[in-house]
Design an enzyme around this catalytic site. Structure first.
Site, PDB file in Angstrom:
ATOM      1  N   GLY A  43       0.725  -1.200   0.194  1.00  0.00           N
ATOM      2  CA  GLY A  43       0.012   0.046  -0.003  1.00  0.00           C
ATOM      3  C   GLY A  43       0.730   1.312  -0.115  1.00  0.00           C
ATOM      4  N   SER A 115       6.467  -4.421  -2.352  1.00  0.00           N
ATOM      5  CA  SER A 115       6.049  -3.016  -2.626  1.00  0.00           C
ATOM      6  C   SER A 115       6.228  -2.419  -1.164  1.00  0.00           C
ATOM      7  CB  SER A 115       4.706  -3.033  -3.222  1.00  0.00           C
ATOM      8  OG  SER A 115       4.380  -1.823  -3.787  1.00  0.00           O
ATOM      9  N   TRP A 116       5.268  -1.622  -1.027  1.00  0.00           N
ATOM     10  CA  TRP A 116       5.545  -0.929   0.584  1.00  0.00           C
ATOM     11  C   TRP A 116       5.622  -1.914   1.811  1.00  0.00           C
ATOM     12  CZ3 TRP A 116       6.276   2.690   3.819  1.00  0.00           C
ATOM     13  CH2 TRP A 116       5.891   2.410   5.149  1.00  0.00           C
ATOM     14  N   ASP A 280       9.220  -3.828 -13.994  1.00  0.00           N
ATOM     15  CA  ASP A 280       8.476  -2.973 -12.848  1.00  0.00           C
ATOM     16  C   ASP A 280       8.705  -1.490 -13.295  1.00  0.00           C
ATOM     17  OD1 ASP A 280       7.614  -1.877 -10.684  1.00  0.00           O
ATOM     18  OD2 ASP A 280       8.213  -3.401  -9.325  1.00  0.00           O
ATOM     19  N   HIS A 308       5.609  -4.930 -11.537  1.00  0.00           N
ATOM     20  CA  HIS A 308       5.087  -4.665 -10.315  1.00  0.00           C
ATOM     21  C   HIS A 308       4.413  -5.558  -9.485  1.00  0.00           C
ATOM     22  CE1 HIS A 308       5.947  -2.255  -6.572  1.00  0.00           C
ATOM     23  NE2 HIS A 308       4.454  -2.154  -6.417  1.00  0.00           N
TER      24      HIS A 308
END
Length: 328
Positions: A43, A115-116, A280, A308
């Site tokens: 996120g 990711s986050w 990505d 991604h």
């Protein structure tokens, strides 16, 4: 290519009071006697997906899932404009992870995310290396200002039409882009997500997600990505995610520039597998490469033809990596 493990139900779940008025939802699946592992979702603010546990062998892992502050099943929910984000920062989330580990009686656990989620789990691992038995990341980020700048400005050279729309939707964004202030550009959206008018908040969230969807639109379409992976979320989930994202990125995630790369020496002795798509566009391979150079115990695997969001090849590599860890 491998299929994920079958879905399973949690055998334990609850709401953990982490202070500051926040309750964090958690659940545990798999084998109560298995190797402890925790899923750190992305996120920020996306919540933990219902299938996130399926990359783990449920016979060999004790799988912990949780929703970070303000999203998913945690409360208060950030889609509510009265829910304060004051106590929702990277370091609050690191403390929540450690509190959850203690609550569940886990000595050390394997960290999995992307990711986050990779930024958060790296921040946790560098602060509590003795509590980490291994790390698997699919989609490496460290949320440096340079990475935020790329995602919300640099990549615009490939998407000029969508970029113009993104700037037009937030007062002050165009001026911030011209001045080179990425935190102020993202901050223009953060202010809209605090607006008292629900229609203004909804539109800002929709425009933010339209940009995010545009950035990943060049990736191969997979069943995992689905149509509009960001904008296609339910309204409350979308509002919470965008509000939290804009809050975090407008503060550069409360991290000194390059802090997680500079601190990677603290990961010495922790085995890791870094899996990153060569296509990505939102988080180019450069960061994963830099992390692998700073962390000698990590293996970098580059996935050609995926981006991604990943796909079948990325999923297979994650399954294989987690199976290898389980066998140790």
């Amino acid at each position: 290519m491998r299929e994920p493990y079958p879905p399973g139900e949690p055998y334990e779940h609850g709401m953990l009071d982490v202070g500051d008025g926040h309750l964090v939802y958690w659940e545990v699946r798999g084998n109560p006697e298995g190797r402890p592992a925790v899923v750190v979702h992305g996120g920020p603010g996306s919540g933990c997906g219902p299938g996130a546990h399926r990359v783990f062998d449920p016979r060999r892992y004790r799988i912990v899932l949780f929703d970070q502050r303000g999203c998913g099943r945690s409360r208060p929910h950030a889609s509510d404009p009265t829910a304060s984000l004051r106590h929702n920062t990277t370091w609050h989330l690191v403390a929540d992870l450690e509190r959850l580990r203690e609550h569940l009686g886990v000595g050390s656990w394997l960290l999995y995310g992307g990711s986050w989620g990779s930024t958060l789990l790296l921040a946790y691992a560098e602060r509590h290396p003795e509590r980490v038995s291994g790390i698997v990341i699919a989609g490496v980020t460290t949320t440096r200002r340079t990475e935020i700048d790329w995602l919300y400005r640099g990549v615009a050279r490939f998407l000029p039409e969508q970029w113009e729309r993104f700037l037009d939707a937030a007062p002050g964004a165009r001026e911030a882009a011209r001045d080179g202030d990425i935190t102020e550009l993202v901050g223009a959206y953060a202010r809209l997500l605090e607006h008292p008018d629900a229609a203004v908040r909804e539109r800002a969230a929709a425009e933010w997600c339209a940009w995010e969807d545009a950035v990943v639109s060049g990736e191969p379409v997979t069943p995992e990505s689905g149509p509009g992976p960001y904008g296609g979320r339910p309204s409350a989930a979308r509002l919470a995610m965008v509000r939290i994202c804009a809050h975090y990125f407008s503060h550069a995630a409360w991290l000194e520039e390059g802090a997680l790369l500079h601190g990677a020496g603290r990961l010495a002795g922790i085995p890791g597998v870094l899996i990153h798509g060569r296509l990505d566009l939102s988080s180019p391979l450069e960061t994963a490469w830099e992390l692998s150079r700073a962390w000698p115990d990590a293996e970098l695997i580059t996935v050609g033809g995926e981006g991604h969001l990943g796909g079948a090849a990325t999923r297979t590599l994650v399954l294989d990596a987690l199976d290898r860890f389980a066998a140790r």
